[in-house]
Design a protein around this motif. Structure first.
Motif, PDB file in Angstrom:
ATOM      1  N   LYS A   1       0.840  -1.202   0.000  1.00 26.09           N
ATOM      2  CA  LYS A   1       0.000   0.000   0.000  1.00 26.09           C
ATOM      3  C   LYS A   1       0.872   1.248   0.000  1.00 26.09           C
ATOM      4  N   GLU A   2       1.911   1.270   0.818  1.00 24.70           N
ATOM      5  CA  GLU A   2       2.815   2.418   0.874  1.00 24.70           C
ATOM      6  C   GLU A   2       3.582   2.585  -0.438  1.00 24.70           C
TER       7      GLU A   2
ATOM      8  N   GLU B   1       1.152   4.091  -2.976  1.00 28.75           N
ATOM      9  CA  GLU B   1       0.938   5.512  -2.719  1.00 28.75           C
ATOM     10  C   GLU B   1       2.143   6.343  -3.179  1.00 28.75           C
TER      11      GLU B   1
ATOM     12  N   LYS C   1       2.138   6.637  -6.943  1.00 29.29           N
ATOM     13  CA  LYS C   1       1.133   7.600  -7.396  1.00 29.29           C
ATOM     14  C   LYS C   1       1.625   9.037  -7.213  1.00 29.29           C
ATOM     15  N   SER C   2       2.197   9.352  -6.052  1.00 32.75           N
ATOM     16  CA  SER C   2       2.616  10.727  -5.784  1.00 32.75           C
ATOM     17  C   SER C   2       3.907  11.109  -6.509  1.00 32.75           C
TER      18      SER C   2
ATOM     19  N   GLU D   1      -0.761   4.760 -11.382  1.00 29.75           N
ATOM     20  CA  GLU D   1      -1.809   4.096 -10.621  1.00 29.75           C
ATOM     21  C   GLU D   1      -1.500   2.599 -10.609  1.00 29.75           C
TER      22      GLU D   1
ATOM     23  N   LYS E   1      -2.080  -2.376  -5.426  1.00 28.53           N
ATOM     24  CA  LYS E   1      -1.202  -2.987  -4.432  1.00 28.53           C
ATOM     25  C   LYS E   1      -1.283  -4.506  -4.472  1.00 28.53           C
TER      26      LYS E   1
END
Length: 72
Positions: free
Chosen positions: A20-21, A24, A27-28, A33, A36
């Protein structure tokens, strides 16, 4: 791509980096996209350094995402 994790003396981390991290951060930092669930970590990331994370892009195609885990 960089992922930050809290670390103590000697580079020992508190916890591990999850998919998940990583999703993220992708994405940033990369405007990607990524699901996970498509990341195939064999073992949790529990130390600072560079890691190659396989990402299943298609049933017959797997890409590799280079992740740099740093203290943060």
């Amino acid at each position: 791509m960089e992922v930050k994790i809290k670390a103590g003396e000697g580079g020992r981390t508190f916890g591990s980096v999850s998919t998940k991290e990583i999703a993220e951060a992708a994405k940033s930092q990369l405007s990607l996209e990524l699901d996970k669930k498509k990341m195939q970590l064999t073992d949790p990331i529990k130390a600072l350094g560079f890691y190659d994370v396989p990402v299943k892009l298609h049933p017959q195609v797997t890409g590799t995402l280079r992740v740099h885990v740093i203290e943060g």
